[in-house]
Every structure is written in C-alpha cells, then in structure tokens.
Design a protein around this motif. Structure first.
Motif, PDB file in Angstrom:
ATOM      1  N   PRO A 198       0.961  -1.254   0.047  1.00 47.52           N
ATOM      2  CA  PRO A 198      -0.086  -0.088  -0.101  1.00 47.52           C
ATOM      3  C   PRO A 198       0.920   1.205  -0.002  1.00 47.52           C
ATOM      4  CG  PRO A 198      -0.493  -1.396   2.030  1.00 47.52           C
ATOM      5  CD  PRO A 198       0.760  -2.089   1.231  1.00 47.52           C
ATOM      6  N   GLY A 199       0.367   2.113  -0.759  1.00 44.12           N
ATOM      7  CA  GLY A 199       1.396   3.410  -0.861  1.00 44.12           C
ATOM      8  C   GLY A 199       2.716   3.413  -1.693  1.00 44.12           C
ATOM      9  N   ARG A 200       2.865   2.282  -2.152  1.00 50.56           N
ATOM     10  CA  ARG A 200       4.080   2.276  -2.637  1.00 50.56           C
ATOM     11  C   ARG A 200       4.057   1.848  -4.132  1.00 50.56           C
ATOM     12  NH1 ARG A 200       8.981  -2.048  -2.149  1.00 50.56           N
ATOM     13  NH2 ARG A 200      10.739  -0.768  -2.057  1.00 50.56           N
ATOM     14  N   PRO A 201       4.204   2.959  -5.091  1.00 53.43           N
ATOM     15  CA  PRO A 201       3.891   2.690  -6.389  1.00 53.43           C
ATOM     16  C   PRO A 201       4.503   1.303  -7.059  1.00 53.43           C
ATOM     17  CG  PRO A 201       4.554   4.732  -6.186  1.00 53.43           C
ATOM     18  CD  PRO A 201       4.738   4.202  -4.741  1.00 53.43           C
ATOM     19  N   ALA A 202       3.933   0.563  -8.024  1.00 50.98           N
ATOM     20  CA  ALA A 202       4.410  -0.255  -8.553  1.00 50.98           C
ATOM     21  C   ALA A 202       5.792  -0.235  -9.200  1.00 50.98           C
ATOM     22  CB  ALA A 202       3.496  -1.158  -9.438  1.00 50.98           C
ATOM     23  N   ASP A 203       6.130   0.944  -9.672  1.00 59.76           N
ATOM     24  CA  ASP A 203       7.263   1.224 -10.276  1.00 59.76           C
ATOM     25  C   ASP A 203       8.539   1.175  -9.216  1.00 59.76           C
ATOM     26  OD1 ASP A 203       6.178   3.591  -9.512  1.00 59.76           O
ATOM     27  OD2 ASP A 203       7.692   4.650 -10.508  1.00 59.76           O
ATOM     28  N   VAL A 204       8.125   1.745  -7.904  1.00 57.17           N
ATOM     29  CA  VAL A 204       9.068   1.779  -6.985  1.00 57.17           C
ATOM     30  C   VAL A 204       9.500   0.143  -6.401  1.00 57.17           C
ATOM     31  CG1 VAL A 204       9.513   2.470  -4.682  1.00 57.17           C
ATOM     32  CG2 VAL A 204       8.352   3.857  -6.255  1.00 57.17           C
ATOM     33  N   ALA A 205       8.442  -0.620  -6.296  1.00 54.61           N
ATOM     34  CA  ALA A 205       8.695  -2.077  -5.984  1.00 54.61           C
ATOM     35  C   ALA A 205       9.565  -2.717  -6.948  1.00 54.61           C
ATOM     36  CB  ALA A 205       7.301  -2.786  -5.822  1.00 54.61           C
ATOM     37  N   ALA A 206       9.435  -2.215  -8.237  1.00 54.21           N
ATOM     38  CA  ALA A 206      10.169  -2.703  -9.390  1.00 54.21           C
ATOM     39  C   ALA A 206      11.568  -2.563  -9.310  1.00 54.21           C
ATOM     40  CB  ALA A 206       9.493  -2.630 -10.590  1.00 54.21           C
ATOM     41  N   ARG A 207      11.881  -1.276  -8.548  1.00 53.34           N
ATOM     42  CA  ARG A 207      13.393  -0.905  -8.537  1.00 53.34           C
ATOM     43  C   ARG A 207      14.249  -1.327  -7.468  1.00 53.34           C
ATOM     44  NH1 ARG A 207      11.008   4.190 -10.377  1.00 53.34           N
ATOM     45  NH2 ARG A 207      11.555   5.027  -8.168  1.00 53.34           N
ATOM     46  N   ARG A 208      13.564  -1.625  -6.309  1.00 57.52           N
ATOM     47  CA  ARG A 208      14.088  -1.830  -5.072  1.00 57.52           C
ATOM     48  C   ARG A 208      13.335  -2.975  -4.372  1.00 57.52           C
ATOM     49  NH1 ARG A 208      17.390   1.467  -1.473  1.00 57.52           N
ATOM     50  NH2 ARG A 208      16.590   1.984   0.381  1.00 57.52           N
ATOM     51  N   GLY A 209      14.084  -4.118  -3.801  1.00 56.88           N
ATOM     52  CA  GLY A 209      13.633  -5.003  -3.039  1.00 56.88           C
ATOM     53  C   GLY A 209      13.520  -5.014  -1.780  1.00 56.88           C
ATOM     54  N   PRO A 210      12.586  -5.731  -0.874  1.00 55.62           N
ATOM     55  CA  PRO A 210      12.723  -5.593   0.458  1.00 55.62           C
ATOM     56  C   PRO A 210      13.947  -5.966   1.261  1.00 55.62           C
ATOM     57  CG  PRO A 210      11.443  -7.727  -0.030  1.00 55.62           C
ATOM     58  CD  PRO A 210      11.959  -6.805  -1.498  1.00 55.62           C
ATOM     59  N   PRO A 211      14.219  -5.166   2.446  1.00 52.64           N
ATOM     60  CA  PRO A 211      15.402  -5.553   3.133  1.00 52.64           C
ATOM     61  C   PRO A 211      14.928  -6.599   4.055  1.00 52.64           C
ATOM     62  CG  PRO A 211      14.524  -3.424   4.037  1.00 52.64           C
ATOM     63  CD  PRO A 211      13.631  -3.928   2.841  1.00 52.64           C
ATOM     64  N   VAL A 212      15.975  -7.862   3.974  1.00 54.95           N
ATOM     65  CA  VAL A 212      15.626  -8.907   4.921  1.00 54.95           C
ATOM     66  C   VAL A 212      16.855  -8.920   6.076  1.00 54.95           C
ATOM     67  CG1 VAL A 212      14.177 -10.134   3.341  1.00 54.95           C
ATOM     68  CG2 VAL A 212      16.579 -10.431   3.117  1.00 54.95           C
ATOM     69  N   ALA A 213      17.811  -8.382   5.833  1.00 56.66           N
ATOM     70  CA  ALA A 213      18.981  -8.653   6.691  1.00 56.66           C
ATOM     71  C   ALA A 213      19.800  -7.234   6.881  1.00 56.66           C
ATOM     72  CB  ALA A 213      19.904  -9.852   6.496  1.00 56.66           C
ATOM     73  N   ARG A 214      20.482  -6.931   7.783  1.00 58.48           N
ATOM     74  CA  ARG A 214      21.491  -5.714   7.851  1.00 58.48           C
ATOM     75  C   ARG A 214      22.649  -5.933   6.495  1.00 58.48           C
ATOM     76  NH1 ARG A 214      24.913  -3.632  12.307  1.00 58.48           N
ATOM     77  NH2 ARG A 214      23.964  -5.480  13.453  1.00 58.48           N
ATOM     78  N   GLY A 215      22.287  -5.259   5.600  1.00 60.35           N
ATOM     79  CA  GLY A 215      23.274  -5.207   4.422  1.00 60.35           C
ATOM     80  C   GLY A 215      22.709  -6.069   3.216  1.00 60.35           C
ATOM     81  N   TYR A 216      21.784  -6.805   3.391  1.00 56.58           N
ATOM     82  CA  TYR A 216      21.250  -7.590   2.359  1.00 56.58           C
ATOM     83  C   TYR A 216      19.761  -7.330   2.023  1.00 56.58           C
ATOM     84  CZ  TYR A 216      19.888 -11.445  -0.511  1.00 56.58           C
ATOM     85  OH  TYR A 216      19.651 -12.270  -1.545  1.00 56.58           O
ATOM     86  N   ARG A 217      19.471  -6.938   0.762  1.00 55.12           N
ATOM     87  CA  ARG A 217      18.065  -6.628   0.349  1.00 55.12           C
ATOM     88  C   ARG A 217      17.861  -7.668  -0.750  1.00 55.12           C
ATOM     89  NH1 ARG A 217      15.278  -2.051   0.184  1.00 55.12           N
ATOM     90  NH2 ARG A 217      16.073  -0.353   1.494  1.00 55.12           N
TER      91      ARG A 217
END
Ligand SMILES: C[S@@+](CC[C@H](N)C(=O)[O-])C[C@H]1O[C@@H](n2cnc3c(N)ncnc32)[C@H](O)[C@@H]1O
Length: 284
Positions: A198-217
């Motif tokens: 929600p609130g995150r345009p699809a093109d942003v999600a397409a450019r940057r993945g979620p962080p899952v650990a310190r230093g790793y996305r």
C-alpha cells in the motif's frame, strides 16, 4: 554432496541461498513445521567448508521468516502430494528450483522431477546435491518455452514456481502461464505471489527489493498480485479451467499458529497477503 565447492552467485540466483538458509534453520528445530534433513545437512556442509558465508551475508536466520518460508514449502508439498496421488508416474517441473529439497520430501519412488533453472544456479545445484535418474534438469530461462520440450502431458504434469514469479515483469508472468496452459492440457501450475505494497507505487517496488537482513536486500519484485486479483489470471489463456487458492498449513507459536491465521481472515488484510495459487488447465 560436494560441499567444498565455493558458491558465487548474485542477484536473483543468490536468493536461493537465503531461502535455503531460512528453511534449514526452521528444519533444525525439534518442533519444526517442515522436517527437511537434506536442507539442514546442505547448509551445514556448505558453511563448514567455507563454500558460502551464510551468516555474514544474511545475518542470523530470522525465526518468523524461517517459519514462513517453511510453511510456503509445506504448502507446495501438499499440492505435489495430491498430484502424485492422482498421477504417481507424473512429471513435476520445478522452475527456479534453486536448492529446494522438495524432491526428497515428496518422492514417491516413481515421479519424474525436472529442475529448470538459470545455468549458474543449476551448476551450483549440481555441485551440491545428488541427481538420480528420475531427476533430469534443464539449464534454461523459465521465460523461454524451450524447457517444455520432451515433457509428456499424458502422464500428468505439475509445474511449480516457488519464489520465482515476483522477479518477472507482469507480461512475462502472463506469458509463462499461457505457455503452461498451452503445453500441459490437464496439468497444473502452482506459484506464490507477494502482495502489492500500500502506498508504494508498482514502479518503486520494481526498482528496490525488501530488506531482509542488515546489508542484504532481496532483488526488486516487479510482479505483485493481491488475493482479490486472482480471477484476472483467467485472461492469460482460455485453457485455464480452475483458479484455486492454496492455504498455508497452520504454523507454530502465537504468531503463525494463532494470530496470523485469524488476522488474515480480516477483509482488509486477506487481500494484501502473500498467496499460493493453483491453476488447473483443461484437458483437450
Ligand atoms: C528465491 S529463489 C527460489 C528457489 C527455490 N524455488 C526456493 O523456493 O527455495 C529464485 C530462484 O529462481 C531462479 N531464477 C531466477 N530467474 C530465473 C529465470 N528467469 N528462469 C529460471 N530460473 C530463474 C534463481 O536462479 C533461483 O534459483
């Protein structure tokens, strides 16, 4: 298992080490939701031989993510077992299989299990896991229909795409569904999807993945689907006969055992949750 091999991967292929690491952490628990001795010995052997710095790269396994990924695998396993009950000599095709060990969890002694993955990922899999005569593999981009060649739909075909489609662009997902429906009448495709943010345009999600650990996305995830969007999948091919939601099995503990199953039934959240979907294709 040739554990001395150094594993060098990046981008989406490297995510297969993250999912394996989390699943193995969950499987190590005495009260695990997914017994998976192969995953445990694989991670231990690779880590001990210095083949890949799991802890440095991904930090400590996250108990909630570990259980979530194990529940996702358990969900796929349920579909595979149902399929093998109906088609004991059928073919399971695992697209983007990475270092999944589902073959050893589900093998009925007769299934033909075809692994399809990118060449660099498949080379790692081959260097670390045994491959018997019923486990052929193809080094191929899943978006290239070449992997469908030589698969006999008459014996039953179930295609798995676990942890894969979110990394494709939306038209590529529709095309892959259409290819499966076209080549495997009477067969099925099971896949998971991440919801839109929600609130995150699809093109942003397409450019940057979620962080899952310190230093790793995780890498960017261009394809997302909310639960309510499932019916739209029918438009991918006229041969889609059924679109079925596959529910995660109940988990362990307060969060996964009690809270998550109840909270996800709330209308506002039931739409925006990770989903697993089974498409069945009409016979011709
Ligand atoms: C998140 S991992 C999932 C691995 C495994 N299915 C699991 O759930 O643990 C993504 C996998 O997809 C594979 N992959 C990425 N792009 C692909 C493509 N275009 N065709 C085939 N496999 C691909 C990667 O090599 C990797 O093995």
């Amino acid at each position: 298992m040739a554990a001395s091999t150094a594993v060098v991967l990046d981008g989406v292929p490297e995510t297969m080490l993250w999912t394996l690491y989390q699943r193995a952490a969950e499987a190590r628990r005495p009260d695990t939701v997914l017994p998976d001795p192969e995953a445990v010995s694989l991670v231990e052997a690779v880590a001990e031989s210095g083949g890949y710095p799991f802890a440095e790269r991904f930090g400590h396994p996250h108990p909630l993510a570990a259980q979530a990924l194990a529940l996702r695998s358990a969900c796929f396993d349920t579909v595979v077992r149902e399929f093998l009950d109906a088609y004991p000599d059928g073919t399971v095709v695992s697209l983007g299989e990475g270092l999944e060990t589902a073959f050893w969890r589900c093998d009925n002694g007769r299934v033909r299990w075809l692994t399809v993955d990118l060449p660099e990922s498949l080379a790692v899999r081959h260097s670390l896991l045994p491959h018997g005569s019923r486990q052929p593999s193809v080094a191929c981009d899943a978006r290239d229909p070449a992997w469908t060649k030589g698969i006999d739909p008459a014996r039953g075909v179930l295609v798995l795409a676990q942890g894969l489609l979110m990394y494709f662009r939306p038209p590529e997902v529709r095309e892959l569904i259409a290819v499966c429906a076209e080549h495997f009448p009477g067969g099925g495709l099971v896949f998971d999807a991440v919801p839109r943010t929600p609130g995150r345009p699809a093109d942003v999600a397409a450019r940057r993945g979620p962080p899952v650990a310190r230093g790793y996305r995780l890498p960017p995830m261009p394809w997302r689907m909310n639960a309510a969007e499932r019916p739209k999948l029918a438009g991918a091919h006229p041969g889609i006969a059924e679109i079925r939601s596959v529910e995660l099995p109940p988990g362990r503990g307060l969060l996964w055992g009690l809270v998550v199953p109840r909270v996800l039934r709330l209308p506002v959240l039931s739409n925006r949750r990770p989903t697993v979907t089974l498409l069945r294709f009409a016979s011709r």
